[in-house]
Design an enzyme around this catalytic site. Structure first.
Site, PDB file in Angstrom:
ATOM      1  N   GLN A 256       8.427  37.415  39.871  1.00  0.00           N
ATOM      2  CA  GLN A 256       8.895  36.158  40.731  1.00  0.00           C
ATOM      3  C   GLN A 256       8.949  34.889  39.699  1.00  0.00           C
ATOM      4  O   GLN A 256       9.943  34.003  39.867  1.00  0.00           O
ATOM      5  CB  GLN A 256       7.707  36.246  41.973  1.00  0.00           C
ATOM      6  CG  GLN A 256       7.882  34.990  42.668  1.00  0.00           C
ATOM      7  CD  GLN A 256       6.626  34.630  43.388  1.00  0.00           C
ATOM      8  OE1 GLN A 256       5.509  34.851  43.000  1.00  0.00           O
ATOM      9  NE2 GLN A 256       6.772  33.886  44.437  1.00  0.00           N
TER      10      GLN A 256
ATOM     11  N   ILE B 236      10.008  45.821  31.799  1.00  0.00           N
ATOM     12  CA  ILE B 236       9.665  47.086  31.856  1.00  0.00           C
ATOM     13  C   ILE B 236      11.010  48.042  32.489  1.00  0.00           C
ATOM     14  O   ILE B 236      10.986  49.022  32.462  1.00  0.00           O
ATOM     15  CB  ILE B 236       8.351  47.805  32.247  1.00  0.00           C
ATOM     16  CG1 ILE B 236       7.984  49.206  31.885  1.00  0.00           C
ATOM     17  CG2 ILE B 236       8.211  47.400  34.036  1.00  0.00           C
ATOM     18  CD1 ILE B 236       6.616  49.298  31.373  1.00  0.00           C
ATOM     19  N   ARG B 237      11.349  47.279  33.607  1.00  0.00           N
ATOM     20  CA  ARG B 237      12.519  47.926  33.877  1.00  0.00           C
ATOM     21  C   ARG B 237      13.763  47.196  33.847  1.00  0.00           C
ATOM     22  O   ARG B 237      13.947  46.117  33.129  1.00  0.00           O
ATOM     23  CB  ARG B 237      12.396  47.563  35.786  1.00  0.00           C
ATOM     24  CG  ARG B 237      11.482  48.365  36.305  1.00  0.00           C
ATOM     25  CD  ARG B 237      11.376  48.505  37.813  1.00  0.00           C
ATOM     26  NE  ARG B 237       9.877  48.711  38.083  1.00  0.00           N
ATOM     27  CZ  ARG B 237       8.663  47.927  37.887  1.00  0.00           C
ATOM     28  NH1 ARG B 237       9.048  46.675  37.965  1.00  0.00           N
ATOM     29  NH2 ARG B 237       7.283  48.050  38.298  1.00  0.00           N
TER      30      ARG B 237
ATOM     31  N   ASP C 208       8.129  47.440  26.798  1.00  0.00           N
ATOM     32  CA  ASP C 208       6.541  47.745  27.895  1.00  0.00           C
ATOM     33  C   ASP C 208       5.706  46.908  26.768  1.00  0.00           C
ATOM     34  O   ASP C 208       5.373  47.210  25.597  1.00  0.00           O
ATOM     35  CB  ASP C 208       6.248  49.026  27.487  1.00  0.00           C
ATOM     36  CG  ASP C 208       4.709  49.514  27.773  1.00  0.00           C
ATOM     37  OD1 ASP C 208       4.104  48.685  28.210  1.00  0.00           O
ATOM     38  OD2 ASP C 208       4.631  50.583  27.733  1.00  0.00           O
TER      39      ASP C 208
ATOM     40  N   TYR D 168      -7.884  41.775  39.667  1.00  0.00           N
ATOM     41  CA  TYR D 168      -7.117  40.865  39.364  1.00  0.00           C
ATOM     42  C   TYR D 168      -7.791  39.598  38.519  1.00  0.00           C
ATOM     43  O   TYR D 168      -7.486  39.240  37.627  1.00  0.00           O
ATOM     44  CB  TYR D 168      -6.107  40.644  40.386  1.00  0.00           C
ATOM     45  CG  TYR D 168      -5.178  39.292  40.059  1.00  0.00           C
ATOM     46  CD1 TYR D 168      -3.989  39.519  39.236  1.00  0.00           C
ATOM     47  CD2 TYR D 168      -5.348  38.017  40.729  1.00  0.00           C
ATOM     48  CE1 TYR D 168      -3.227  38.582  38.962  1.00  0.00           C
ATOM     49  CE2 TYR D 168      -4.438  36.829  40.614  1.00  0.00           C
ATOM     50  CZ  TYR D 168      -3.366  37.294  39.601  1.00  0.00           C
ATOM     51  OH  TYR D 168      -2.619  36.086  39.400  1.00  0.00           O
TER      52      TYR D 168
ATOM     53  N   LYS E  37      -7.961  38.031  34.752  1.00  0.00           N
ATOM     54  CA  LYS E  37      -7.210  36.665  34.319  1.00  0.00           C
ATOM     55  C   LYS E  37      -8.439  36.075  33.814  1.00  0.00           C
ATOM     56  O   LYS E  37      -8.134  35.199  32.918  1.00  0.00           O
ATOM     57  CB  LYS E  37      -6.953  36.124  35.788  1.00  0.00           C
ATOM     58  CG  LYS E  37      -5.779  36.491  36.186  1.00  0.00           C
ATOM     59  CD  LYS E  37      -4.429  36.583  35.135  1.00  0.00           C
ATOM     60  CE  LYS E  37      -3.026  37.016  35.402  1.00  0.00           C
ATOM     61  NZ  LYS E  37      -2.036  36.917  34.305  1.00  0.00           N
TER      62      LYS E  37
END
Ligand code: SER
Length: 311
Positions: A12, A35-36, A52, A141, A145
């Protein structure tokens, strides 16, 4: 050593940050990685590599071969996805950050790492949450962080790496979709409003969270890295906010443009509990004072711009 490498470029934030960095610094200066494989503009408008970010050797090779001096490390698992597989979230978020910091240390790079309002927990003051306060996150998460902020501070203090970051609130955008966060409702609501005229919200009507429109998020990432080092008291990471929204407030704003729009509530207890543990409004005075942070978009201008793009 003055090129810029971005991890998680297809996400995003990355999909908006990369074009802006290329406008500012030149297409060939910005190496987008993910990674894609990406089919988007990002892969075509400049250098793109599959990477990666948890593989320190591969990160090191990319940094060396492209003469990178600044890494925007954006690859991460967000809050809701992280709760579905907490070990995976820990592994991806921590091992990629550790790999990037080690490479930065040995190859002399600066590093930007996004942190989040997710670093706060239910023991934190909810209104005007201070820059330095109680931090006891309850999501995996948030734990990664917060650990990441501390690790970045450590690499700065111990090894002199120029690490900087911000605590983003929920980010609203019309580019690549957010990847499984608790604040995703504030993006989904726009797509549903335009496509179906109706939205079933997974958070309750009065759940208030800090939010920001993507152009401000991109400006912040660039401004904090360009700020004068000597003016920075904090580094990892600055509280940032632009507006505080509840689903009820945002749906009322959308109705001004789409009068037939309706909203219902189908509450997801996992994401509701996460949202309830986060602040209602954080205090971003330190960012304003230390590097001149000032958002351009509020609820009215953001809603108008979002709907203009989606329609
Ligand atoms: N947008 C993120 C999430 O909801 C918070 O930083 O996970």
């Amino acid at each position: 050593m003055n090129n810029i490498l971005v991890t998680g470029a297809g996400g995003q934030l990355g999909s908006s940050l990369v074009p802006k960095l290329r406008d500012l610094y030149g297409n060939s200066q910005v190496i987008a990685t993910d990674i894609r494989q990406l089919d988007s503009e990002i892969a075509e408008s400049g250098c793109f590599e599959l990477l990666d970010a948890t593989d320190a050797e591969a990160v090191g090779e990319a940094v060396e071969s492209h003469q990178v001096g600044l890494i925007y490390h954006l690859a991460a698992i967000l809050s809701a996805t992280g709760e579905r597989d907490p070990r995976h979230a820990w592994r991806i978020n921590m091992s990629s950050l550790e790999a990037v910091l080690e490479v930065a240390r040995h190859q002399g790079c600066a590093v930007f790492t996004p942190s989040s309002i997710g670093v706060f927990g239910s023991g934190t003051p909810k209104d005007l949450t201070p820059q330095d306060t109680v931090m006891q996150p309850t999501t995996m998460y948030g734990i990664t962080k917060l650990a990441g902020e501390l690790l970045c501070n450590y690499y700065h203090r111990k090894f002199g790496v120029d690490t900087r970051g911000v605590r983003y609130p929920g980010l609203i955008s019309h580019g690549a979709p957010p990847g499984g966060g608790t604040t995703d409702w504030a993006v989904d609501i726009f797509y549903s409003a335009v496509e179906d005229g109706h939205y079933d919200c997974f958070l309750g009507p009065d759940t208030k969270l800090d939010m920001m429109y993507m152009p401000d998020a991109v400006s912040a990432a660039i401004a904090v890295m360009e700020a004068d080092q000597d003016a920075l008291e904090h580094r990892n990471a600055f509280n940032l906010t632009a507006m505080q929204l509840t689903p009820e407030m945002l749906s009322a704003e959308i109705q001004k443009h789409l009068p037939g729009f309706t909203i219902d509530y189908d509450i997801d207890p996992v994401r509701q509990a996460i949202a309830d543990s986060w602040p209602d409004r954080i205090d971003d005075e330190a960012a304003r004072k230390e590097w001149g942070w000032e958002p351009l978009f509020d609820i009215e201008s953001m809603t108008k711009d979002m709907l203009g793009h989606l329609k």
